[in-house]
Structure formats: structure tokens, C-alpha cells
Design a protein around this motif. Structure first.
Motif, PDB file in Angstrom:
ATOM      1  N   ASN B  97      10.803  61.225  56.794  1.00  0.00           N
ATOM      2  CA  ASN B  97      10.542  60.497  55.749  1.00  0.00           C
ATOM      3  C   ASN B  97      10.417  59.775  55.087  1.00  0.00           C
ATOM      4  OD1 ASN B  97      12.207  63.541  54.648  1.00  0.00           O
ATOM      5  ND2 ASN B  97      14.158  62.924  55.268  1.00  0.00           N
ATOM      6  N   LEU B  98       9.019  59.664  55.619  1.00  0.00           N
ATOM      7  CA  LEU B  98       8.292  58.770  54.573  1.00  0.00           C
ATOM      8  C   LEU B  98       7.662  59.277  52.891  1.00  0.00           C
ATOM      9  CD1 LEU B  98       6.372  57.084  57.900  1.00  0.00           C
ATOM     10  CD2 LEU B  98       9.249  56.570  56.684  1.00  0.00           C
ATOM     11  N   LEU B  99       7.158  57.890  52.389  1.00  0.00           N
ATOM     12  CA  LEU B  99       6.687  58.738  51.386  1.00  0.00           C
ATOM     13  C   LEU B  99       5.478  58.681  51.569  1.00  0.00           C
ATOM     14  CD1 LEU B  99       8.659  56.407  49.062  1.00  0.00           C
ATOM     15  CD2 LEU B  99       9.010  58.520  49.471  1.00  0.00           C
ATOM     16  N   PRO B 100       4.263  59.977  51.564  1.00  0.00           N
ATOM     17  CA  PRO B 100       3.062  60.430  52.064  1.00  0.00           C
ATOM     18  C   PRO B 100       2.272  59.564  50.992  1.00  0.00           C
ATOM     19  CG  PRO B 100       4.112  62.076  51.334  1.00  0.00           C
ATOM     20  CD  PRO B 100       5.352  61.203  51.261  1.00  0.00           C
ATOM     21  N   TRP B 101       3.049  58.929  50.008  1.00  0.00           N
ATOM     22  CA  TRP B 101       1.309  58.684  49.357  1.00  0.00           C
ATOM     23  C   TRP B 101       1.304  56.867  49.814  1.00  0.00           C
ATOM     24  CZ3 TRP B 101       5.438  61.503  47.285  1.00  0.00           C
ATOM     25  CH2 TRP B 101       6.586  60.521  46.622  1.00  0.00           C
ATOM     26  N   PHE B 110       9.798  49.957  50.405  1.00  0.00           N
ATOM     27  CA  PHE B 110      10.396  50.868  49.928  1.00  0.00           C
ATOM     28  C   PHE B 110      11.895  50.571  49.242  1.00  0.00           C
ATOM     29  CE2 PHE B 110      12.054  54.894  48.231  1.00  0.00           C
ATOM     30  CZ  PHE B 110      11.382  55.043  47.080  1.00  0.00           C
ATOM     31  N   PRO B 111      12.957  50.753  50.070  1.00  0.00           N
ATOM     32  CA  PRO B 111      14.054  50.564  49.750  1.00  0.00           C
ATOM     33  C   PRO B 111      14.427  49.123  48.447  1.00  0.00           C
ATOM     34  CG  PRO B 111      13.742  50.620  52.218  1.00  0.00           C
ATOM     35  CD  PRO B 111      12.430  49.785  51.401  1.00  0.00           C
ATOM     36  N   LYS B 113      11.864  47.817  46.784  1.00  0.00           N
ATOM     37  CA  LYS B 113      11.399  48.503  45.504  1.00  0.00           C
ATOM     38  C   LYS B 113      11.535  49.012  44.890  1.00  0.00           C
ATOM     39  CE  LYS B 113       7.300  49.173  42.944  1.00  0.00           C
ATOM     40  NZ  LYS B 113       6.458  48.642  42.271  1.00  0.00           N
ATOM     41  N   HIS B 114      12.776  50.137  45.318  1.00  0.00           N
ATOM     42  CA  HIS B 114      13.451  51.179  44.275  1.00  0.00           C
ATOM     43  C   HIS B 114      14.434  51.163  43.967  1.00  0.00           C
ATOM     44  CE1 HIS B 114      14.106  55.500  43.827  1.00  0.00           C
ATOM     45  NE2 HIS B 114      14.830  55.420  44.257  1.00  0.00           N
ATOM     46  N   ASP B 145       0.773  59.716  57.703  1.00  0.00           N
ATOM     47  CA  ASP B 145      -0.351  61.127  57.598  1.00  0.00           C
ATOM     48  C   ASP B 145      -0.933  61.168  59.041  1.00  0.00           C
ATOM     49  OD1 ASP B 145      -2.054  60.982  56.738  1.00  0.00           O
ATOM     50  OD2 ASP B 145      -1.839  63.027  55.623  1.00  0.00           O
ATOM     51  N   ARG B 159      12.861  50.696  58.276  1.00  0.00           N
ATOM     52  CA  ARG B 159      12.865  51.053  56.926  1.00  0.00           C
ATOM     53  C   ARG B 159      14.094  50.518  56.519  1.00  0.00           C
ATOM     54  NH1 ARG B 159      11.099  56.280  53.967  1.00  0.00           N
ATOM     55  NH2 ARG B 159      12.973  57.167  54.949  1.00  0.00           N
TER      56      ARG B 159
END
Lengths: 263, 267, 331
Positions: B97-101, B110-111, B113-114, B145, B159
Motif C-alpha cells: 500500500n505505498l502511494l504510487p505518486w 508519509f506518516p 506528512k499526513h 512501481d 514506513r
């Protein structure tokens, strides 16, 4: 995966490469031949040659005027529908109540033929751009709402759990997770909408306009200048195609990750 | 953050489940998903949970995470009942479940940043250190990817470690990987765990994976999931491919297999 | 104090600026057509090009329409001030719902409806249509008058085979022989003739006005609000418009050129041919007898009777005189 056909000879390869173009040229030639040797008069089906000549019957600057009028309305209507559809989808995704209240209303709006209410819109908003933009917007915004909502709901549930486990504010869940995940869906919605936007602008011009390709086609038909009307139609298809392509280019340029992977 | 690792092995209950049961449907005659789970996990212990599909393993994990409040009994961490999502928990999911962008590094960050909307240079430094520890430094600027499934899942683990949680919850993290990658990443996980001791709750379908990795294994019955047995894995650490060949490894897997295929035999 | 003085000076300047611009600006009038630009719509363009409106200190904006109902709606709702549309449609609308629009000046004093046949068909009069296939477009007002015309020629609707088709397909259908006759307006004669000529055929036009259908049709209509609020502007407009009609039919070639100048897509030659072919709608026995520009009560009454009958409305539904306001007619 099925094997792609690979011709052996050089000529075969070229033919394979240009197959779509060759098919199109073949179709046009066939059309011309039918018109020539079948003695089909121009007012029934104009021949490609007659259509080509009709391009020059109209001054270039007039073509630009009509082209710009239609493009302007289509793009403004399209832009307005993006501005409405995306916040609306976010609202409907976040609030179950809003979803329950608005969805039936949206379906009613979508299933009402815009042509039927167009005169009403003209009466309310006048005969200038605002009416035409609204008509275009009404035609284009539904696919956008559907695709955006679908996209946001298709976010992997684990990512939502991750967000919840971090106790992140909900707007960041929307902006950093749901909307980006919806991008591929939003773009397929945009591709549908942009072609509908041209149709919307033309429908609007049929109801009230003094310029634009829709007006031009209606006008040419009223003078029975069918080749000229077809020339207008060709311009319409060309701008539809270009707009459709530019949506793809925008997606490839800004969101390359959202495209399906090439093998 | 302060590293709470202690070498003497604190054996007091860290995560504690008492008579935990849950049903999603509140009606009295609705079926239970899990029931009567009693489990104490010690600090920095590695506990695996095995059981047939649908036995409520993931439900258990979500209760510890605070994503789900049990309808019966109580889950507590360090004597505090869990009533909402906890900050000291990192979760690794079945798929990476990595964010593809986002690039690998940004996915790791990300955690932060989120949760906070931003991260500092020192956070970035920590992300780089974690990536290095997991052998991912050269992939830090790649897009997800471009990575193999195994590497993506290693990014997923990194992560989960970013916020330096005390508890690492892993929900069948390797089940989407092929067998060879799966074994290798298991050893990688043990390596990471050794360098960053955490209390681990590891949900898995694979009996041998459970035996290979964990200190204790909770064997669950089919739905409604309850405890069939709690097995001590007395295999020496560090574990390696040699461990798999040991007779005790075979014994332990056999015991568990017995439970799974004859689920009604009590412990 | 200083700033107050400055503000005062600015205000005076602004005021003088406004007053000069308003003194210079002509009165704005929006003219509504009931269809797209074409030969029958030429007068308003001619008026602009020949400066007839400018002479009356008027600035005219033209809005195209999409049918007589559309034009009426736009005038009734104030989108347009004045325009040209069918007086029959106005009467029908008045009977239905008292729309605030009235007729102020006649344009076509005869009905524009007609049958068209090919010379080769051997059909010479409306009576010859017995047993023939006749094509019409679905929404034309002609359909309502068809039974009356047939009746006046000793036929009924059962005597012909009526088919409906897209307006653009009518002439091609006739030329290719898939119908014997078509129903259309004489405003299209010039266009149909050029189409028929292209196929080596010749056309015969049989206007219904020759067969006893005597009524006013396209007229200058105005919104009541416009007439009430700017009666002077309305009067000046109609004066200039009357002049424009006169000029258009006296100089069809110039009219074609004028229209082409404003709507470049329009072919000047076709327009002048159209104007010539509809001359009789504008100048005819009726105008010779009643004088040009006069709605007579008798013909208004006659028009309403036809319209009422065609629309299946009681003749008592309205007093047709209420649909007309003769007081804006130029002296």
C-alpha cells in the motif's frame, strides 16, 4: 496476452504501422467514389472533395471566430463543471446525508434532456455566454461527479486505516489519500466530459447564438449548404479529438503514475 | 525519540487482552467474530497469530491498533485501556500500500506528512537511516512501481517504523509475495527487529513462517475465533535457514498443523 | 478639506464625462429574428448598413431566433425589444396566455405557405394533389393551415398521403422522387430552385395565398414593456425599419451585399434571389388596396379566424385587435 502481429517484410511493417491512417484514407476514398459514381447529390451526402472545397468558401477569420466561440463556451462550461463536480463529490463522500439528499437530485438533473430546459435557461440567463456555459456544464458535470466519487471510494481501505491510526485530520485524508487515488478515475471522467462539453456548446448554440460551429452548421443547413455544414462538423470532430488528447497529455505530464502500466 | 529497548527482557504484560470478544452486529443473537481471547504480550516479544481464514485474526490486530473497540472484554496497553488509535503503533498491511505518486523516501515520510502536514530535515535523516538499515538506500528516489513486491513490502515496514512505535502490528504482511522472497524477507524482518526491538503482533497464514519468526504462537479456532493454544517457540535465536532443518522446527509445525486440520481438539 | 475639494472636482469631471457619453450614445435596441439570417430577414441588416437606424440615432443589435415561439418568448421576457415573427403565432400565444407582445407593423401581408412540385410531375394545381404523396416538416405552422387550404380546393386530408420529414430533407426528397409534393415557405423558393437546377429539374411553386388563404404573416412585433418605457425609440425604430423594407425590395442586390457584409457566411447572390422571390409577400393586392404599413381590422379579424380554426381555438377566445397596436406606425 495475445501476441501482437509482427509482419516480416519492410513494406508489411510500414503498412502495419500506418494501418489506422491507411484505413481512414481508404474510407475517405470509398466515400468519394460512392459520391462520384453513385451520382449522390451534395445535398444528400456531400463528397469529401466538396467538403474540402467548402472549407475555402468561408473566410479563414470566420472559421476562427466560430471555432473560438464554441471552444470558449465548451472550456468555460467544462471548467465550471470541474469546479462544481469535485467539491460536490468530496462533500458527498464525506457526508452520508449529503449523499442521500443530492444523489437523486443529480440523477434527475442528468436524466432531464438539456435541450428541453435550454429555452428556460436562455430566458433566465439571457442569450449570451452565461446560458451556453450553464447548458454545457449541465451536460458535463454528471460523469465527473460519478467518476470522482467512485475513485475516492476505491481508495484501499488499509490506507484509510493507516490515516485513522495516525489520527490525521480528515481533510488530509481527503487531500493526501482519497483525491490522489481518485486521479485515474477523475481523468476518465474528464475525458468523457470534455467531448460532452463540445456537444453541450453545440446544443446551446442551436438554442441561441450568433456565432460558433453549432450555429454555423445550423445556419449552413438552413441555406442547404450541406458540404459547408459537413466542413463545420469536421472542425467539431477535430477540436473534440484535440481536447480529448490534451486531457491525456495533461494526465501523462502531471500524473504519470496514474496511467496504466505498459508491459 | 527515546529508545526504550531493555536488554534484561521485561516480562511484564505489555499488551494485554482480557476476555476479548467482538461482533460487528450489535443485536444480541448476532454471531461473534472472536470470543474469549486472553493474551498477554510482553515488551519486545514477537507473537504470531495463526488460524484458518475468517477466524478474526485481523480483527484482533485492529483492536490493538485502536481502530476497533471490542464489544466484549478489554484490550490494554501498559495497563491503559485502548479506546482510540494509538500513536505508538505501526501497522504493516498485507499489501505494501505505498502511494504510487510518491517516491520511496516520501512514502516512508508519509506518516509524518499526513499526521502533522510537514516533516523536518531531521525526520528526513531518520527516514534515510531506516532505508539504509533495510538496504533500500539506492531506491530512495525511485517510484514504488519500480520496485519488486518484496522491496515494496520492506518499504512498508520501514514506513511503519518511522514514528518509532513500541508496537508493530503486521497483518499477513508477506502473503502477497512468492515463496522465495517470502523466506528472505522473513529473515530481513528479524534483522530489522533485532536492530529496532519492538513488540510485534504478526498475523499469518503460514505455519512455518510463524514458527520461524516468533517467540510465541497464538493458534486460533475457526469462527468464532477463540484460543486453541498458545505455543512457546523454544528455537534459539538468531534464526536462519538452518533453523528450518532442525527437528524441533518440524515438531512445532506439526503441532500447529494438528490444530488447524482438527480444529475441535482442545488444547 | 483638500481631499474633499479634489473629490468634488473628480465628481464633476465624472459627471460631465457621463453626460457627454450619454449625449453621444445612440438609443440601444435589440431586434429579434424568428430564425437565422436569410433573405427574408434582410431589412434590419439593410437598415444598419444604409444608416437608416443611425439617422434616427438608434444602435441596433440583432439576435437570431429559433422559431416564432422562441422569438415571442425572447420578446416577452425582455431579452429583445422588438423583432419580426409570425402574427398568427402571436395571436395563438395571446389566446393561450396573454403574452406582453403586440404587432406594430406588417411585413408579409400574405401567407408564405406553399406547395412545391416538380414540373415533370404533371401537377398543375392544388386539386391535382388528390392521391399524391405530400411531405412536410413536423413543426411548421403550415401544417395547421393545410386542412383549410385543402378544403378551399375541394379536398380533405384523407385525399393526400401526408408524410413528415426533416426540413432539410424536403427538397431532396422531392427531387429524388420519394415524394410528389412538399409543403414549405416561399422564402425557400430561391434555395429550392438552385437545388432543383443542380439536378436538372424545374420547380413549380403553388402559394396558398393564391388559393384563398388570406392572412397577415410575418410582422414587426414589440414587447409591451419596450413600447411603454421607450415609445419614442419605438416610433423612430419603426420609421427606420419601414424605410429599410422599402430599400430592401427596391434594391435586392444591394440588400444581399449589405447582409453579406454583416454575416459573411451568407451568399449575397442567394439573398438577393430570395428577396426577389418573396416580393409578392410584401407588395401585393393587399398593400395596393390598404396602403403599405396598415393593419386593417377586417384582415386582422380574417387572420385570427384562420389561426383560431387552424389551432382549434374558439374565435371568441380573444379580440384579435388586442394583438395589434397601430399607434406606432410612421406618419
Amino acid at each position: 496476452m495475445n501476441q501482437t502481429y509482427q509482419p516480416k517484410t519492410w513494406l508489411g511493417q510500414q503498412a502495419n504501422r500506418f494501418a489506422p491512417g491507411l484505413f481512414f484514407i481508404g474510407l475517405v476514398l470509398l466515400w468519394e467514389l460512392i459520391c462520384r459514381f453513385g451520382n449522390v447529390p451534395n445535398y444528400i451526402l456531400p463528397s469529401p472533395a466538396a467538403i474540402f472545397m467548402a472549407f475555402f468558401d468561408v473566410e479563414f477569420s470566420r472559421w476562427l471566430t466560430h471555432l473560438w466561440a464554441t471552444l470558449r463556451v465548451a472550456l468555460m462550461g467544462f471548467g465550471l463543471s470541474i469546479l462544481i463536480a469535485i467539491p460536490l463529490s468530496i462533500g458527498m463522500m464525506r457526508s452520508e446525508l449529503m449523499n442521500r439528499v443530492l444523489y437523486p437530485a443529480l440523477i434527475v438533473i442528468q436524466s432531464t434532456p438539456v435541450v428541453a430546459v435550454a429555452p428556460l435557461i436562455i430566458v433566465l440567463l439571457g442569450t449570451d455566454d452565461p446560458s451556453r456555459v450553464l447548458i454545457t456544464c449541465l451536460i458535463t458535470f454528471f460523469p465527473l461527479v460519478v467518476s470522482t466519487t467512485t475513485g475516492m471510494l476505491e481508495t484501499p481501505p488499509e490506507m484509510i486505516e493507516l490515516s485513522q491510526s495516525l489520527r490525521a485530520p480528515r481533510y488530509r485524508e481527503t487531500w493526501q489519500i482519497r483525491i490522489p487515488y481518485a486521479i485515474p478515475h477523475i481523468f476518465s471522467g474528464l475525458r468523457v466530459s470534455i467531448t460532452l462539453a463540445i456537444i453541450g456548446a453545440v446544443v446551446a448554440e442551436f438554442v441561441a447564438a450568433e456565432e460558433g460551429l453549432g450555429y454555423f452548421i445550423q445556419f449552413s443547413t438552413s441555406f442547404f449548404k450541406i458540404p459547408q455544414a459537413f466542413a463545420g462538423l469536421i472542425f467539431l470532430s477535430v477540436i473534440s479529438l484535440l481536447l480529448f488528447k490534451s486531457i491525456q497529455w495533461i494526465q501523462a505530464w502531471f500524473f504519470p503514475w496514474s496511467l496504466p502500466k505498459k508491459k | 525519540m527515546e529508545d526504550k529497548n531493555t536488554t534484561d527482557g521485561n516480562k511484564s504484560a505489555y499488551v494485554s487482552m482480557k476476555k476479548v470478544g467482538h461482533k460487528f452486529d450489535p443485536r444480541p443473537d448476532a454471531p461473534m467474530v472472536v470470543q474469549d481471547i486472553d493474551l498477554d504480550i510482553h515488551r519486545h516479544e514477537f507473537v504470531a497469530v495463526v488460524g484458518p481464514s475468517g477466524c478474526g485474526k485481523s480483527t484482533l490486530l485492529r483492536m490493538v491498533a485502536g481502530l476497533l473497540i471490542p464489544s466484549h472484554g478489554e484490550v490494554s496497553v501498559f495497563n491503559r485501556p485502548v479506546t482510540e488509535p494509538r500513536d505508538d503503533v505501526g501497522i504493516v498491511f498485507q499489501k505494501a500500500n505505498l502511494l504510487p505518486w510518491l517516491t520511496v523516501r516520501k512514502n516512508v515520510l508519509f506518516p509524518l506528512k499526513h499526521k502533522y502536514g510537514r516533516y523536518s530535515p531531521s525526520d528526513e535523516k531518520r527516514a534515510n537511516e531506516l532505508l539504509e538499515m533495510a538496504g533500500l538506500t539506492q531506491f530512495a528516489d525511485k517510484m514504488p512501481d519500480e520496485l519488486s513486491g518484496g522491496m515494496q513490502q520492506r518499504v512498508g515496514i520501514v514506513r511503519a517504523l518511522l514514528l518509532n512505535p513500541d508496537i508493530l502490528l503486521m497483518d499477513e504482511p508477506f502473503s502477497a509475495l512468492d515463496a522465495l522472497t517470502r523466506e528472505q524477507i522473513g529473515f530481513d524482518l528479524l534483522d530489522i527487529w533485532k536492530k529496532n526491538p519492538k513488540t510485534v503482533l504478526f498475523i499469518t497464514h503460514s505455519i512455518s513462517e510463524a514458527v520461524l519468526l516468533s517467540d510465541r504462537i497464538l493458534v486460533m479456532s475457526k469462527r468464532p475465533g477463540s484460543v486453541l493454544d498458545l505455543i512457546e517457540v523454544d528455537l534459539p535465536r538468531p534464526r536462519s535457514s538452518q533453523t528450518i532443518n532442525s527437528p524441533r522446527f518440524a515438531e512445532l509445525t506439526d503441532i500447529i498443523r494438528g490444530y488447524i486440520y482438527e480444529p475441535n481438539v482442545p488444547a | 478639506m483638500k481631499t474633499a475639494k479634489k473629490t468634488a472636482i473628480r465628481l464633476t469631471l465624472l459627471a460631465s464625462l457621463i453626460s457627454t457619453t450619454s449625449a453621444m450614445a445612440a438609443d440601444q435596441v435589440t431586434f429579434q429574428l424568428d430564425w437565422l439570417p436569410g433573405g427574408d430577414k434582410a431589412p434590419v441588416y439593410v437598415g444598419i448598413q444604409q444608416g437608416f437606424f443611425a439617422d434616427e440615432d438608434l444602435e441596433v443589435k440583432i439576435a437570431s431566433g429559433r422559431g416564432s415561439t422562441d422569438a415571442l418568448t425572447k420578446m416577452a421576457t425582455g431579452q429583445s425589444d422588438i423583432g419580426s415573427s409570425d402574427i398568427g403565432a402571436l395571436m395563438a400565444a395571446k389566446a393561450q396566455d396573454n403574452v406582453p407582445v403586440v404587432a406594430v407593423y406588417p411585413y408579409f401581408t400574405q401567407a408564405p405557405h406553399a406547395f412545391f412540385v416538380l414540373k415533370s410531375s404533371g401537377i398543375k394545381s392544388i386539386k391535382d394533389l388528390k392521391g399524391k404523396k405530400v411531405a412536410t416538416s413536423p413543426f411548421t405552422s403550415s401544417n395547421a393551415f393545410l386542412p383549410l387550404v385543402l378544403e378551399q380546393n375541394g379536398l380533405s386530408e384523407d385525399d393526400i398521403k401526408l408524410v413528415k420529414s426533416d426540413p432539410g430533407a424536403l427538397a431532396p426528397m422531392m427531387i429524388t422522387g420519394s415524394t410528389d409534393a412538399i409543403i414549405a415557405w416561399v422564402t425557400n423558393t430561391a434555395l429550392y430552385e438552385s437545388q432543383a437546377k443542380g439536378a436538372g429539374k424545374e420547380l413549380i411553386e403553388m402559394p396558398w395565398s393564391n388559393s384563398g388563404l388570406s392572412l397577415y404573416s410575418s410582422s414587426v412585433l414589440a414587447s409591451e414593456k419596450f413600447l411603454e418605457e421607450r415609445p419614442d425609440v419605438a416610433k423612430r425604430f419603426i420609421k427606420a425599419f419601414a424605410k429599410s423594407i422599402e430599400f430592401t425590395y427596391a434594391n435586392p442586390d444591394q440588400a444581399g451585399a449589405d447582409l453579406h457584409k454583416m454575416v459573411p457566411e451568407v451568399d449575397a447572390k442567394i439573398v438577393s434571389a430570395q428577396i426577389k422571390s418573396i416580393y409578392n409577400l410584401v407588395y401585393n393586392d393587399v398593400t395596393t388596396q390598404d396602403g403599405f404599413g396598415n393593419f386593417t381590422d377586417a384582415r386582422i379579424q380574417k387572420t385570427w379566424e384562420y389561426v383560431a380554426q387552424a389551432n382549434g381555438v374558439s374565435v371568441d377566445a380573444i379580440d384579435p385587435k388586442t394583438a395589434v397596436n397601430n399607434s406606432f406606425k410612421p406618419e
